[in-house]
Design a protein around this motif. Sequence first.
Motif, short mmCIF file in Angstrom:
data_model
loop_
_atom_site.label_atom_id
_atom_site.label_comp_id
_atom_site.label_asym_id
_atom_site.label_seq_id
_atom_site.Cartn_x
_atom_site.Cartn_y
_atom_site.Cartn_z
N VAL A 101 -2.96 -1.32 9.00
CA VAL A 101 -2.41 -2.27 7.58
C VAL A 101 -3.05 -3.51 7.76
O VAL A 101 -2.32 -3.91 9.67
N LYS A 134 8.01 -6.55 -0.99
CA LYS A 134 7.07 -5.44 -1.19
C LYS A 134 7.14 -4.47 -1.91
O LYS A 134 7.19 -4.06 -3.53
N LYS A 156 -0.66 4.44 9.46
CA LYS A 156 -1.22 4.28 8.71
C LYS A 156 -1.74 2.03 8.98
O LYS A 156 -0.99 1.41 10.26
N GLN A 184 3.94 -0.38 8.39
CA GLN A 184 2.92 0.95 8.28
C GLN A 184 2.40 1.74 8.83
O GLN A 184 2.27 2.69 8.98
N TRP A 185 2.64 1.47 10.90
CA TRP A 185 2.01 1.89 11.62
C TRP A 185 2.88 2.94 11.91
O TRP A 185 2.24 3.62 12.58
N LYS A 230 3.97 5.07 9.82
CA LYS A 230 3.14 6.43 9.33
C LYS A 230 1.77 6.99 9.15
O LYS A 230 1.36 7.30 8.35
N PRO A 286 4.20 -3.90 5.18
CA PRO A 286 3.14 -3.93 5.58
C PRO A 286 2.94 -3.30 6.88
O PRO A 286 2.16 -2.83 7.65
N PHE A 315 -6.18 -2.12 4.16
CA PHE A 315 -5.22 -0.64 4.45
C PHE A 315 -6.66 0.47 4.52
O PHE A 315 -6.62 1.13 3.57
N ASP A 339 6.32 -0.91 -1.14
CA ASP A 339 6.79 0.21 -0.07
C ASP A 339 7.90 0.04 -0.21
O ASP A 339 8.89 -1.04 0.30
N GLU A 343 -5.53 4.79 5.66
CA GLU A 343 -5.24 6.16 6.42
C GLU A 343 -5.73 7.26 6.68
O GLU A 343 -6.48 8.03 6.38
#
Length: 362
Positions: free
Chosen positions: A293, A277, A291, A286-287, A289, A283, A330, A279, A332
């Motif tokens: 990916v 990772k 985002k 991340q949705w 947030k 990944p 990626f 973050d 956002e």
Amino acid sequence: MHRSRLIELLAKKKAGEISLQEQFELSKWLQENEDDRELADQLDELFHLDYGPVVTDEDRKGKEKSWDRIVNAIHTESTEEPLVLKKTRIWPWRRLLPLSVASVVLFCVAGWGLYYFMAAPKQGGTSQNIVGTERGSRSSLILPDGSHVWLNSDSRLSYGANFGKNDRVLILTGEAYFDVVKDPDHPLIIRTPTITVKVLGTAFNVRAYPDEKNTTTTLVRGSVLVSVNEKKHLSYTLGPDEKLIVNNDSGLSDNTNNSDTKIDKRPDVVTKIKIVKTDSIPPEAQWIKNKLVFINKPLYEVANILSRWYGVSVIVDGSEEMKAREYTGFFENQNIQSVMESLRLAGGFRYKMENNTILIEP
């Protein structure tokens, strides 16, 4: 553009109800108007703080400041006509409603596309609670036991009326991220058509769309026990930052070309991956947030991902080689046009947009 129209488009975008034409209108306006770009950024900030997986005191203070800035921006045009919302799937009013812009901001932050209903009673007098999201929408909810669930687009979660009392059993179709309250006497059980996940208290992501090749479980913290429904003798314990991929059709392992992972395979059943990772959230999750990916996904899978994320129809009309070419992205808070342009530059294909359909061609 009137400020009311801008807020309406921003609300539709956050609720996943914005059309391609409206996305173009919003994108063009924000590119030409710096002040309104700042308002959109403030709304994104507020939205992220409300729906992130962890909310700290600093986050809450930032949310309050963002809200104040949004309200101040709204009142700079107090002489403007009140906002009028047209009848749509998520705003089903038959007449014009003079709503305050602040109310619309609250609506778009809180709504995020959730629908909820009680199913008809089944034999034995029990009933099922069902919550779900439409294509192009994502949502967040608290279960009766206090566990927090994020639902990705085109997903459904059901549970019995006695959830949290006699048991904690969930049935998932689609994708969900779980932050589970610990209860040793009632482990949480998540059932999908391919796998069953058993947990006590942990955070993890499950992706189980029926039209996709694999069902994937990704653990963020704690531990989970994953069993393959059709092969009961096979079960896998996942530790933090581990991912399990189970083939939906045949149970055969799915090879991965991800250079950032270490692979531990068991024959004929799954692919187990150790995630590296960058973050706090992998990944695959991340949705939550907001985002978008995807890593090393073939174009035909990317088309399905985009279709669900934006609530449009993305069709790939090309050779099998073209459909199988892999992409990593990626994104956002980018509209579908920006995403398609990035993919076009990377893949060298053409695409056409008409109404809510995108056609990808060689």
